[in-house]
Scaffold this active site. Structure first.
Site, PDB file in Angstrom:
ATOM      1  N   ASN A 236      56.343  41.155  42.135  1.00  0.00           N
ATOM      2  CA  ASN A 236      56.322  39.859  42.195  1.00  0.00           C
ATOM      3  C   ASN A 236      55.867  39.235  40.886  1.00  0.00           C
ATOM      4  OD1 ASN A 236      53.436  38.972  42.141  1.00  0.00           O
ATOM      5  ND2 ASN A 236      53.442  40.389  43.793  1.00  0.00           N
ATOM      6  N   PRO A 331      48.026  47.074  53.997  1.00  0.00           N
ATOM      7  CA  PRO A 331      46.676  46.653  54.789  1.00  0.00           C
ATOM      8  C   PRO A 331      46.421  45.280  53.960  1.00  0.00           C
ATOM      9  CG  PRO A 331      46.412  48.391  53.232  1.00  0.00           C
ATOM     10  CD  PRO A 331      47.568  48.345  53.195  1.00  0.00           C
ATOM     11  N   ASP A 332      45.698  44.326  54.670  1.00  0.00           N
ATOM     12  CA  ASP A 332      45.279  43.182  54.163  1.00  0.00           C
ATOM     13  C   ASP A 332      43.625  43.462  53.540  1.00  0.00           C
ATOM     14  OD1 ASP A 332      43.951  40.411  53.626  1.00  0.00           O
ATOM     15  OD2 ASP A 332      45.524  39.588  54.827  1.00  0.00           O
ATOM     16  N   LYS A 363      45.012  29.897  56.316  1.00  0.00           N
ATOM     17  CA  LYS A 363      44.517  31.308  55.600  1.00  0.00           C
ATOM     18  C   LYS A 363      42.964  31.733  55.728  1.00  0.00           C
ATOM     19  CE  LYS A 363      48.531  32.111  53.281  1.00  0.00           C
ATOM     20  NZ  LYS A 363      49.605  32.312  52.194  1.00  0.00           N
TER      21      LYS A 363
HETATM   22  N1  CTP Z   1      45.609  39.606  50.033  1.00  0.00           N
HETATM   23  C1  CTP Z   1      45.072  40.754  50.193  1.00  0.00           C
HETATM   24  N2  CTP Z   1      46.068  41.789  50.826  1.00  0.00           N
HETATM   25  C2  CTP Z   1      47.043  41.562  51.244  1.00  0.00           C
HETATM   26  C3  CTP Z   1      47.667  40.333  51.291  1.00  0.00           C
HETATM   27  C4  CTP Z   1      47.016  39.359  50.801  1.00  0.00           C
HETATM   28  O1  CTP Z   1      43.806  40.972  50.001  1.00  0.00           O
HETATM   29  N3  CTP Z   1      47.780  42.701  51.609  1.00  0.00           N
HETATM   30  C5  CTP Z   1      44.861  38.437  49.710  1.00  0.00           C
HETATM   31  C6  CTP Z   1      45.292  37.749  48.429  1.00  0.00           C
HETATM   32  O2  CTP Z   1      44.574  38.166  47.338  1.00  0.00           O
HETATM   33  C7  CTP Z   1      44.886  36.362  48.357  1.00  0.00           C
HETATM   34  C8  CTP Z   1      44.997  36.262  49.950  1.00  0.00           C
HETATM   35  O3  CTP Z   1      44.953  37.465  50.584  1.00  0.00           O
HETATM   36  O4  CTP Z   1      43.412  36.200  48.224  1.00  0.00           O
HETATM   37  C9  CTP Z   1      46.491  35.578  50.189  1.00  0.00           C
HETATM   38  O5  CTP Z   1      46.452  35.320  51.718  1.00  0.00           O
HETATM   39  P1  CTP Z   1      47.786  35.872  52.303  1.00  0.00           P
HETATM   40  O6  CTP Z   1      47.727  35.080  53.580  1.00  0.00           O
HETATM   41  O7  CTP Z   1      47.897  37.377  52.355  1.00  0.00           O
HETATM   42  O8  CTP Z   1      49.008  35.225  51.544  1.00  0.00           O
HETATM   43  P2  CTP Z   1      50.225  35.576  51.322  1.00  0.00           P
HETATM   44  O9  CTP Z   1      50.275  37.004  51.383  1.00  0.00           O
HETATM   45  O10 CTP Z   1      50.748  35.035  50.275  1.00  0.00           O
HETATM   46  O11 CTP Z   1      50.737  35.156  53.016  1.00  0.00           O
HETATM   47  P3  CTP Z   1      52.244  34.610  53.185  1.00  0.00           P
HETATM   48  O12 CTP Z   1      52.989  35.480  52.378  1.00  0.00           O
HETATM   49  O13 CTP Z   1      52.139  34.620  54.548  1.00  0.00           O
HETATM   50  O14 CTP Z   1      51.910  33.262  52.607  1.00  0.00           O
END
Ligand code: CTP
Length: 424
Positions: A236, A331-332, A363
């Site tokens: 990205n 994984p988040d 979030k």
């Molecule tokens: N984040 C993370 N691990 C992931 C995805 C996101 O640690 N796999 C963290 C990012 O660093 C940021 C936050 O979560 O601090 C963003 O939240 P998220 O809901 O995951 O944002 P997006 O990925 O942008 O969600 P969306 O695409 O649904 O808007």
């Protein structure tokens, strides 16, 4: 009802479409037992009538500086008995006047002659808000000890979408009531306090105080790269600038910083322990590896939500038909850390292209974060400056447009302040 019956504020209304929200604001303040004296600019009277405001507050509205009320001294008298002057909405023009100390109508004269704190709730088109002149004026107000409430982002009266909407009346009442509880008490006149920290913290001057000395901070930054094959991948447009600036600001404050970064083209801040990764899975492993003893985790990385389920070990050759890639969720990382039994203080980031306030707060709650930093992607990605909105249990605060290092320093101050008790 709260113990604020004796408290009085001057509600200043200036000429913007958001003036209609001032009626609801006045109504809610009166409901809280606040005595509200309304003062309006002439332009405001084109948007809402003094008769409406008088009916809601039970007091005649001040408009004309040549009015004989208070022997022509309304500009002095009104603030002498008030706990605060609240300007809502505050137009770009009125903010400019306040920043320069102009006094060419009753309300601006009253603000200049006041001996009580001043709170302003900006409301304007997003370009007017983003304009360098407005940002300069807002900074001046903050430096002068004025509390700036909002603005918010969303759809604007002109149909455009972005930062500049006035906060909703309910939010303003909450902010004003908080201020009345924690600010000067009824019947006393105190000097204008430095109250800017609640909505906007003063721009810290370098060198920063070493408030985070000995604290361990883990930061993720930049994009991630998910391989499709040996030469192609999914990534990205995150530049890593914000995360690196935060690492720099944390180092200036004496913290021990580990910076886990996806691929970027920028130089690592000196003094940080740098860990380079490519994919979200590698970032996750690195985070778990460096988490022990961590006081604060700041997740700035734009982590890919999905990865290629079966990346090819060889370069994929062009075929004649469509090519379908199967993606599986990553994984988040932030949610994992924030939901550990004894998590560090977790700060998340949300980059949104619309509905910033709504999505960011969603979030924050979903991941159980004490603090989430939101921004609009249109204004942030790749850019050298940005505007941040902080969301926490007490609501939201805007850090006005500035270069990323300035914002990072403000943010780190904010984090250090919030964690002060817990980290000592
Ligand atoms: N984040 C993370 N691990 C992931 C995805 C996101 O640690 N796999 C963290 C990012 O660093 C940021 C936050 O979560 O601090 C963003 O939240 P998220 O809901 O995951 O944002 P997006 O990925 O942008 O969600 P969306 O695409 O649904 O808007």
């Amino acid at each position: 009802m709260e113990q604020t019956q004796t408290k009085r504020i001057v509600l200043g209304i200036t000429g913007g479409i958001a003036a209609y929200k001032a009626a609801e604001l006045a109504r809610l303040l009166v409901k809280q037992g606040i005595s509200v004296q309304v003062a309006m600019t002439e332009a405001a009277c084109h948007f809402i009538t003094p008769a409406t405001m008088q009916a809601l507050t039970g007091r005649p509205v001040l408009v004309d500086q040549w009015d004989a009320a208070d022997n022509g001294m309304a500009h002095i008298a009104a603030s002498r008995v008030a706990e605060a002057i609240v300007i809502a909405p505050a137009t770009a023009d009125f903010i400019a006047k306040l920043a320069h100390g102009l006094a060419d109508d009753l309300l601006s004269t009253m603000c200049l002659a006041r001996d009580c704190p001043l709170l302003v709730a900006p409301a304007m088109n997003k370009q007017m808000w983003a304009n360098a002149a407005t940002q300069r004026n807002v900074r001046q107000l903050i430096a002068d000890g004025v509390q700036v409430l909002g603005p918010d982002s969303g759809v604007q009266a002109c149909g455009e979408e972005g930062m500049g909407r006035m906060l909703e009346a309910e939010q303003l009442v909450k902010d004003i009531m908080d201020f009345l509880r924690n600010g000067k008490s009824a019947g006393t006149v105190s000097p204008i306090p430095d109250i800017s920290v609640r909505a906007h913290e003063k721009e810290p001057s370098q060198p920063q105080t070493r408030k985070l000395s000995g604290k361990k901070i883990l930061i993720t930054a930049g994009p991630t790269y998910e391989a499709i094959d040996t030469v192609r991948g999914i990534t990205n447009r995150s530049s890593g600038k914000m995360g690196y600036a935060i690492a720099q600001a944390a180092l200036e404050m004496g913290a021990q910083v580990t910076l886990i970064s996806g691929p970027t083209a920028i130089t690592k801040p000196q003094g940080a322990q740098a860990v380079d990764v490519q994919s979200a899975a590698q970032m996750f492993d690195a985070v778990k590896q460096h988490l022990a003893g961590c006081d604060i985790f700041i997740s700035v990385a734009a982590v890919a939500d999905y990865r290629v389920a079966h990346p090819s070990a060889q370069k994929i050759k062009k075929g004649s038909g469509n090519l379908t890639l199967e993606l599986e969720p990553n994984p988040d990382i932030l949610a994992y850390v924030a939901n550990l039994p004894n998590p560090p203080f977790c700060v998340g980031f949300a980059a949104e292209s619309e509905n910033l306030a709504e999505y960011a707060e969603q979030k924050r709650r979903a991941k159980k974060l004490p603090l989430l930093v939101g921004n609009l992607v249109q204004q942030a990605i790749g850019s050298d400056d940005n505007e941040l909105v902080l969301f926490d249990d007490s609501g939201r605060q805007t850090l006005p447009r500035a270069d990323k290092l300035t914002l990072a320093r403000l943010l780190m101050q904010r984090i250090a302040q919030r964690k002060k008790g817990a980290l000592q």
